[in-house]
Design a protein around this motif. Structure first.
Motif, PDB file in Angstrom:
ATOM      1  N   LEU A  31      77.797  34.952 -37.411  1.00 39.51           N
ATOM      2  CA  LEU A  31      79.185  34.536 -37.286  1.00 39.51           C
ATOM      3  C   LEU A  31      79.307  33.055 -36.965  1.00 39.51           C
ATOM      4  CD1 LEU A  31      82.233  35.292 -36.980  1.00 39.51           C
ATOM      5  CD2 LEU A  31      81.732  35.677 -34.551  1.00 39.51           C
ATOM      6  N   GLY A  76      91.946  38.729 -33.185  1.00 38.41           N
ATOM      7  CA  GLY A  76      90.553  39.113 -33.389  1.00 38.41           C
ATOM      8  C   GLY A  76      90.392  40.431 -34.115  1.00 38.41           C
ATOM      9  N   SER A 110      72.485  38.933 -36.464  1.00 39.69           N
ATOM     10  CA  SER A 110      73.826  39.152 -35.944  1.00 39.69           C
ATOM     11  C   SER A 110      74.754  39.607 -37.081  1.00 39.69           C
ATOM     12  CB  SER A 110      74.317  37.883 -35.249  1.00 39.69           C
ATOM     13  OG  SER A 110      75.450  38.144 -34.456  1.00 39.69           O
ATOM     14  N   MET A 111      75.829  38.878 -37.398  1.00 38.92           N
ATOM     15  CA  MET A 111      76.643  39.254 -38.549  1.00 38.92           C
ATOM     16  C   MET A 111      75.801  39.314 -39.807  1.00 38.92           C
ATOM     17  SD  MET A 111      79.923  37.300 -40.316  1.00 38.92           S
ATOM     18  CE  MET A 111      78.860  36.016 -40.994  1.00 38.92           C
ATOM     19  N   HIS A 139      80.726  47.599 -34.828  1.00 39.15           N
ATOM     20  CA  HIS A 139      81.098  46.688 -33.746  1.00 39.15           C
ATOM     21  C   HIS A 139      81.471  47.413 -32.461  1.00 39.15           C
ATOM     22  CE1 HIS A 139      85.330  47.543 -34.762  1.00 39.15           C
ATOM     23  NE2 HIS A 139      85.008  47.325 -36.012  1.00 39.15           N
ATOM     24  N   LEU A 152      83.125  33.942 -27.069  1.00 37.27           N
ATOM     25  CA  LEU A 152      83.555  34.199 -28.444  1.00 37.27           C
ATOM     26  C   LEU A 152      85.003  33.764 -28.661  1.00 37.27           C
ATOM     27  CD1 LEU A 152      82.163  35.539 -30.913  1.00 37.27           C
ATOM     28  CD2 LEU A 152      83.331  37.661 -30.286  1.00 37.27           C
ATOM     29  N   THR A 203      85.491  30.668 -39.156  1.00 38.77           N
ATOM     30  CA  THR A 203      84.827  31.596 -38.241  1.00 38.77           C
ATOM     31  C   THR A 203      85.752  32.760 -37.904  1.00 38.77           C
ATOM     32  OG1 THR A 203      83.499  29.807 -37.300  1.00 38.77           O
ATOM     33  CG2 THR A 203      83.718  31.808 -35.982  1.00 38.77           C
ATOM     34  N   ALA A 204      87.039  32.475 -37.708  1.00 42.15           N
ATOM     35  CA  ALA A 204      88.004  33.537 -37.426  1.00 42.15           C
ATOM     36  C   ALA A 204      88.109  34.511 -38.598  1.00 42.15           C
ATOM     37  CB  ALA A 204      89.377  32.935 -37.110  1.00 42.15           C
ATOM     38  N   GLN A 206      85.669  35.161 -40.729  1.00 39.97           N
ATOM     39  CA  GLN A 206      84.447  35.969 -40.687  1.00 39.97           C
ATOM     40  C   GLN A 206      84.547  37.060 -39.620  1.00 39.97           C
ATOM     41  OE1 GLN A 206      81.107  33.346 -40.112  1.00 39.97           O
ATOM     42  NE2 GLN A 206      81.097  32.633 -42.226  1.00 39.97           N
ATOM     43  N   LEU A 207      85.065  36.709 -38.442  1.00 36.37           N
ATOM     44  CA  LEU A 207      85.211  37.702 -37.373  1.00 36.37           C
ATOM     45  C   LEU A 207      86.147  38.825 -37.804  1.00 36.37           C
ATOM     46  CD1 LEU A 207      84.620  38.635 -34.498  1.00 36.37           C
ATOM     47  CD2 LEU A 207      86.479  37.149 -33.697  1.00 36.37           C
ATOM     48  N   ILE A 210      84.307  41.239 -39.931  1.00 36.01           N
ATOM     49  CA  ILE A 210      83.499  42.169 -39.139  1.00 36.01           C
ATOM     50  C   ILE A 210      84.373  43.289 -38.591  1.00 36.01           C
ATOM     51  CG2 ILE A 210      82.148  42.423 -37.021  1.00 36.01           C
ATOM     52  CD1 ILE A 210      81.156  39.548 -37.429  1.00 36.01           C
ATOM     53  N   MET A 211      85.508  42.898 -37.990  1.00 34.78           N
ATOM     54  CA  MET A 211      86.369  43.883 -37.337  1.00 34.78           C
ATOM     55  C   MET A 211      87.010  44.849 -38.338  1.00 34.78           C
ATOM     56  SD  MET A 211      85.822  43.049 -34.271  1.00 34.78           S
ATOM     57  CE  MET A 211      86.975  44.121 -33.438  1.00 34.78           C
TER      58      MET A 211
END
Length: 286
Positions: A31, A76, A110-111, A139, A152, A203-204, A206-207, A210-211
């Motif tokens: 991430l 997030g 990680s990611m 997650h 984070l 980055t947000a 990408q996060l 993930i979520m």
């Protein structure tokens, strides 16, 4: 030297190490991180174990395409995610096509480990072996500590010097308590990362990807390639339960945990990582 190729409708920047005749090894970073977070010395160690190594910038990181027109997710959560991990898997498969690789040994941190797991599920013919480092099958399996979550969610730095200071404070918390932090290396990498492609909104996104992605535990039971899971026992961002759950989900997976290792790749452990990955890829080729 950095090369750029078109893959899955975006541009991906990558670099290579080692001989083209050696075992193909693809490194996927985590991430908000860039390919430079796979340190050159570590890449050379992997090349020395018989690999043709490729490291690359994910979408929304470094010198690959940034999807600025997609905006910044409101929170997030994954509700406003403009793309998912599946799209990042397709980026990775497209990079293999551009490299002329039918398949590769895939290593993700990680990611990047999440992307590598999803690739082994969705594109099994492209993955010769899987190494999942400090990652998790979902997650919710191993939530971060309060201190790690605060890191984070920290506001983005306003300038280059602030970015370097933030990186140093971040890795004081997320790094490996059993190994002294190489402050000079961290500062140098953070400064270079800022210059190459500082993008908090990326980055947000990408996060959010993930979520928005589901739990992979059940699907990982279908993975048949050789699998190695590496995890730090002192990881606050993805606690070691994530690595244990990953290994438990995949038949025959080997789990190796490291006391004193946090959510980073401490240089004293690089030879151990390189040896373990080299043994895995060599056995997979046999």
């Amino acid at each position: 030297m950095t090369t750029r190729v078109r893959a899955n409708g975006i541009e991906i920047a990558y670099e290579t190490f080692g001989s083209p005749g050696d075992r193909p090894l693809l490194l996927i970073m985590g991430l908000g991180a860039q390919m430079i977070n796979w340190d050159e010395e570590f890449c050379e160690l992997l090349a020395g174990r018989g690999h043709h190594v490729v490291r690359f910038d994910n979408r929304d990181a470094g010198e690959s395409t940034h999807l600025g027109d997609a905006g910044t997710p409101a929170s997030g959560g994954g509700g406003g995610a403009p793309y998912g991990l599946g799209d990042m898997v397709d980026d990775t498969a497209g990079l293999l096509d551009a490299l002329g690789w039918e398949s590769a040994h895939v290593v993700g941190a990680s990611m990047g480990g999440m992307i590598a797991q999803a690739m082994a599920i969705g594109h099994p013919h492209r993955v010769r072996s899987l190494t999942s480092i400090m990652s998790t099958p979902g997650h919710a399996v191993a939530p971060p500590t309060e201190a790690a979550m605060a890191v984070l969610m920290a506001p983005p730095p306003p300038d280059r010097e602030a970015a370097i200071r933030q990186a140093l404070s971040t890795w004081e918390i997320l790094g490996s308590p059993g190994y002294p932090m190489d402050r000079e290396r961290v500062a140098r990498t953070a400064g270079l990362g800022y210059d190459r492609g500082h993008d908090p909104a990326g980055t947000a996104r990408q996060l959010a990807a993930i979520m928005a992605s589901g739990d992979r535990t059940a699907l990982l039971g279908e993975v048949t390639v050789p699998v190695l899971v590496l995890h730090g026992e002192a990881d606050q961002l993805i606690p070691v339960a994530g690595g244990i759950a990953t290994a438990d989900a995949i038949p025959g997976a080997e789990l190796v945990t490291f006391p004193g290792m946090g959510h980073d790749l401490p240089s004293p452990l690089w030879p151990d990582f390189a040896d373990a990955i080299g043994e895995l890829t060599a056995s997979a080729e046999r």
